[in-house]
Write a protein that holds these residues in place. Structure first.
Motif, PDB file in Angstrom:
ATOM      1  N   SER A  13      44.181  45.616  35.098  1.00  0.00           N
ATOM      2  CA  SER A  13      43.962  44.941  36.096  1.00  0.00           C
ATOM      3  C   SER A  13      44.739  44.855  37.310  1.00  0.00           C
ATOM      4  N   THR A  14      44.342  44.691  38.671  1.00  0.00           N
ATOM      5  CA  THR A  14      45.191  44.880  39.673  1.00  0.00           C
ATOM      6  C   THR A  14      46.155  43.364  39.676  1.00  0.00           C
ATOM      7  N   ASP A  39      43.520  47.226  27.065  1.00  0.00           N
ATOM      8  CA  ASP A  39      42.460  47.942  28.165  1.00  0.00           C
ATOM      9  C   ASP A  39      41.521  48.739  27.395  1.00  0.00           C
ATOM     10  N   ARG A  44      43.854  54.112  33.329  1.00  0.00           N
ATOM     11  CA  ARG A  44      43.949  53.001  34.624  1.00  0.00           C
ATOM     12  C   ARG A  44      45.308  52.426  33.999  1.00  0.00           C
ATOM     13  N   TYR A  90      35.476  48.233  39.965  1.00  0.00           N
ATOM     14  CA  TYR A  90      35.093  48.122  41.015  1.00  0.00           C
ATOM     15  C   TYR A  90      33.906  49.035  41.456  1.00  0.00           C
ATOM     16  N   GLU A 109      30.319  39.124  44.393  1.00  0.00           N
ATOM     17  CA  GLU A 109      30.877  39.335  42.768  1.00  0.00           C
ATOM     18  C   GLU A 109      30.577  38.256  42.146  1.00  0.00           C
ATOM     19  N   TYR A 118      26.558  41.180  37.380  1.00  0.00           N
ATOM     20  CA  TYR A 118      28.030  41.173  36.848  1.00  0.00           C
ATOM     21  C   TYR A 118      28.018  40.522  35.190  1.00  0.00           C
ATOM     22  N   TYR A 145      40.144  34.140  32.621  1.00  0.00           N
ATOM     23  CA  TYR A 145      39.630  34.056  33.760  1.00  0.00           C
ATOM     24  C   TYR A 145      38.522  35.019  34.376  1.00  0.00           C
ATOM     25  N   ASN A 147      35.544  37.160  35.435  1.00  0.00           N
ATOM     26  CA  ASN A 147      34.312  36.769  35.865  1.00  0.00           C
ATOM     27  C   ASN A 147      33.047  37.314  35.366  1.00  0.00           C
ATOM     28  N   ASP A 170      40.752  30.058  39.412  1.00  0.00           N
ATOM     29  CA  ASP A 170      41.961  29.651  40.201  1.00  0.00           C
ATOM     30  C   ASP A 170      41.562  29.245  41.678  1.00  0.00           C
TER      31      ASP A 170
HETATM   32  P1  NAD Z   1      40.116  45.377  37.714  1.00  0.00           P
HETATM   33  O1  NAD Z   1      39.215  46.171  37.900  1.00  0.00           O
HETATM   34  O2  NAD Z   1      41.471  45.862  38.513  1.00  0.00           O
HETATM   35  O3  NAD Z   1      40.670  45.394  36.141  1.00  0.00           O
HETATM   36  C1  NAD Z   1      39.890  45.103  35.228  1.00  0.00           C
HETATM   37  C2  NAD Z   1      40.318  45.767  34.036  1.00  0.00           C
HETATM   38  O4  NAD Z   1      39.523  45.430  32.855  1.00  0.00           O
HETATM   39  C3  NAD Z   1      40.223  47.207  34.325  1.00  0.00           C
HETATM   40  O5  NAD Z   1      41.582  47.875  33.912  1.00  0.00           O
HETATM   41  C4  NAD Z   1      38.971  47.702  33.227  1.00  0.00           C
HETATM   42  O6  NAD Z   1      39.333  48.912  32.723  1.00  0.00           O
HETATM   43  C5  NAD Z   1      39.325  46.365  32.305  1.00  0.00           C
HETATM   44  N1  NAD Z   1      38.194  46.183  31.388  1.00  0.00           N
HETATM   45  C6  NAD Z   1      37.049  46.340  31.696  1.00  0.00           C
HETATM   46  N2  NAD Z   1      36.208  45.916  30.401  1.00  0.00           N
HETATM   47  C7  NAD Z   1      37.156  46.070  29.461  1.00  0.00           C
HETATM   48  C8  NAD Z   1      36.904  45.632  28.019  1.00  0.00           C
HETATM   49  N3  NAD Z   1      35.596  45.448  27.329  1.00  0.00           N
HETATM   50  N4  NAD Z   1      37.786  45.545  27.289  1.00  0.00           N
HETATM   51  C9  NAD Z   1      39.280  45.809  28.012  1.00  0.00           C
HETATM   52  N5  NAD Z   1      39.409  45.769  29.344  1.00  0.00           N
HETATM   53  C10 NAD Z   1      38.315  46.037  30.115  1.00  0.00           C
HETATM   54  O7  NAD Z   1      39.772  43.980  38.197  1.00  0.00           O
HETATM   55  P2  NAD Z   1      40.493  42.792  39.141  1.00  0.00           P
HETATM   56  O8  NAD Z   1      40.121  42.643  40.585  1.00  0.00           O
HETATM   57  O9  NAD Z   1      41.910  42.773  38.796  1.00  0.00           O
HETATM   58  O10 NAD Z   1      39.977  41.381  38.447  1.00  0.00           O
HETATM   59  C11 NAD Z   1      39.834  41.296  36.914  1.00  0.00           C
HETATM   60  C12 NAD Z   1      39.046  40.101  36.366  1.00  0.00           C
HETATM   61  O11 NAD Z   1      39.719  39.008  36.846  1.00  0.00           O
HETATM   62  C13 NAD Z   1      37.789  40.156  37.235  1.00  0.00           C
HETATM   63  O12 NAD Z   1      36.933  39.605  36.288  1.00  0.00           O
HETATM   64  C14 NAD Z   1      37.995  39.155  38.286  1.00  0.00           C
HETATM   65  O13 NAD Z   1      36.639  38.614  38.703  1.00  0.00           O
HETATM   66  C15 NAD Z   1      38.691  38.339  37.895  1.00  0.00           C
HETATM   67  N6  NAD Z   1      39.581  37.012  38.522  1.00  0.00           N
HETATM   68  C16 NAD Z   1      39.141  35.984  38.083  1.00  0.00           C
HETATM   69  C17 NAD Z   1      39.690  34.902  38.816  1.00  0.00           C
HETATM   70  C18 NAD Z   1      39.137  33.371  38.447  1.00  0.00           C
HETATM   71  O14 NAD Z   1      39.413  32.520  39.380  1.00  0.00           O
HETATM   72  N7  NAD Z   1      38.675  33.134  37.412  1.00  0.00           N
HETATM   73  C19 NAD Z   1      40.612  34.990  39.670  1.00  0.00           C
HETATM   74  C20 NAD Z   1      41.117  36.377  39.958  1.00  0.00           C
HETATM   75  C21 NAD Z   1      40.398  37.222  39.232  1.00  0.00           C
END
Ligand code: NAD
Ligand code: G6P
Ligand code: MN
Length: 441
Positions: A13-14, A39, A44, A90, A109, A118, A145, A147, A170
């Motif tokens: 994740s980013t 992951d 990635r 994405y 989203e 989603y 967290y 989504n 958050d």
């Molecule tokens: P991103 O796409 O950069 O990262 C997500 C990662 O999850 C990817 O590397 C992907 O390969 C991996 N992934 C997908 N399915 C998987 C699985 N079944 N098992 C293991 N890994 C898996 O996304 P991002 O923008 O960094 O966001 C990540 C998540 O965090 C999103 O769901 C985003 O909505 C959530 N987020 C939530 C909050 C909140 O307030 N709750 C805040 C920020 C981000």
């Protein structure tokens, strides 16, 4: 102090580097002996894993660090799993946003048809993740967290009611920081009362520890400026589209000036405005791909190339300290007060017991205890009931594979103008999600 073993699910994740940096910054409060990224996309994750390996060897050599796609290796011996997966990545976020927009409907989203789409992708993999965690570390807590948190929380309530999963967002943390700037305080000085669903709620009180109420002062400011503040700190919500969102809170407040609104209400109160001000060819997903994703992965590649993180490090996701606060509350029974997504059970007196709501809780070693928020006004109650029913229907539709319930869920969403539009959007979403969804009959 005890040292913990943490696995970050969604290691690619980013947000991962920002969270790792935040953990390093908090080691005195939350000591870590082992950190693992997990992951299901090795390519990635490897980029972030390799760069963080270099960085951790330089900055925290005592922490054992791994990155893996093997669940057994990832979850064995874990005390906490911080989960932020994005099922479909994405590519699919872009479709969640663009398909509804093509039909003149909000493309977002977590809100409206995109959010439900989603959700339908995320329920299965989230349940699988919980099962893996429990298989390899039965005592592990998941701080989730990922989504769309509202739908995932409802799915957990039904499908894994006894699992140690805490769902949190958050957005209230970020907005409280803005409120604290407005009244020249620190977020830690403030205690709030709040009711709602995830990405759908209202603050009813913002007090300091002595009991002074700041809501009227904040309201005066928000009525003019929304939550846009002068002191802009480095958070993940600095892009122009987010600044517009903070500003738009002014029009949300106007609808009911008694309470301070969550910014996500704009998709429900002003869907027509949102559609008009969206570019169906360039949505938030594109902004993130060209912005945050680009930046995080290019920083990682630079570290790998230079074989050092010196001078090219990642920045701390300071907004994410709430994750440490939550982990500490569980680990050390701190009784921290935080907003959590939990089963209502009377916290909102005139709302359904079995609704997943977002309210203040006291968190200790056994998890959250909700704080009573009393009765809420009919206007907010009706809006919440409509939205929570969308979320419940979505989860039922998933479990039963029911096209009918899925269509009803989208028809009921306040963002969708008619059953006909709902059906057209749904049929396009089904086409786009074939790889991820069960069959809906
Ligand atoms: P991103 O796409 O950069 O990262 C997500 C990662 O999850 C990817 O590397 C992907 O390969 C991996 N992934 C997908 N399915 C998987 C699985 N079944 N098992 C293991 N890994 C898996 O996304 P991002 O923008 O960094 O966001 C990540 C998540 O965090 C999103 O769901 C985003 O909505 C959530 N987020 C939530 C909050 C909140 O307030 N709750 C805040 C920020 C981000
Ligand atoms: C807020 C919300 C998250 C959401 C994120 C999107 O933090 O609470 O639930 O995922 O915004 O941010 P982005 O920068 O990806 O649009
Ligand atoms: Mn959120």
């Amino acid at each position: 102090m005890k040292e913990f073993s943490v696995v970050i699910a969604g290691g690619g994740s980013t947000y991962t580097p920002g969270i790792v940096m935040m953990l390093l910054d908090n080691l005195d409060r939350f000591p870590i002996k082992q950190l693992t990224l997990y992951d299901n996309d090795a390519d990635r994750q490897n980029v972030l894993g390799e760069s963080l390996d270099i960085l951790l060897k330089e900055q925290a050599p005592d922490i054992t660090f791994h990155y893996t796609t093997d669940p057994e290796k990832a979850f064995t011996g874990a005390d906490f799993c911080f989960a932020h997966i994005r099922v479909g990545k994405y590519d699919m976020r872009e479709k969640d946003e663009k398909i509804p927009l093509k039909h003149g409907v909000v493309g977002q989203e977590t809100c409206g048809p995109g959010g439900v789409a989603y959700g339908m992708r995320s329920i299965g993999p989230m349940v699988e993740l919980i099962d893996l965690m429990e298989q390899y570390s039965p005592d592990c807590w998941m701080l989730n967290y990922s989504n769309p948190a509202a739908i995932i929380a409802e799915a957990c309530r039904i499908l894994r009611p006894n699992s140690k999963v805490l769902n949190i967002c958050d957005m209230p943390v970020g907005t409280l920081r803005r409120m604290s700037q407005i009244i020249d305080k620190q977020p830690n000085d403030l205690e709030v009362r709040y009711f709602g669903l995830n990405h759908f709620g209202w603050w009813t009180s913002v007090k300091d520890k002595e009991g002074h109420e700041y809501l009227p002062q904040i309201r005066d400011y928000v009525a003019e400026n929304g939550y846009l503040t002068q002191i802009e700190v480095d958070t993940q919500h600095m892009d122009q589209s987010w600044q517009d969102t903070h500003k738009k809170a002014k029009d949300l407040l106007a609808v009911d000036p008694r309470f301070l609104p969550n910014t996500y209400l704009k998709y429900y109160f002003y869907p027509d405005y949102e559609v008009e001000h969206s570019d169906a060819d360039y949505t938030r997903a594109n902004e993130v791909i060209d912005g945050r994703e680009q930046e995080v992965f290019s920083t990682a590649r630079t570290i790998i190339e230079n074989e050092t993180a010196a001078g090219s490090g990642f920045s701390i996701g300071s907004h994410a300290t709430f994750i440490v606060d939550l982990a500490r509350a569980i680990a050390f029974n701190t009784h921290e007060r935080m907003l959590m997504i939990v089963e209502n059970n009377g916290a909102i007196a005139n709302f359904d017991d079995d609704a997943m709501v977002e309210v203040p809780c006291i968190i200790g070693s056994d998890g959250p205890e909700t704080l009573s928020q009393g009765k809420i006004p009919e206007f907010e109650r009706a809006l919440m009931y409509q939205q929570v029913t969308v979320e419940k229907l979505a989860v039922e539709a998933y479990i039963e594979g029911s096209y009918q319930k899925f269509w009803q869920a989208l028809t009921l969403s306040k963002t969708v103008p008619s059953a006909a539009v709902a059906k057209n959007v749904l049929d396009d979403l089904i086409e786009a999600n074939q790889e991820y969804w069960p069959e809906f009959k």
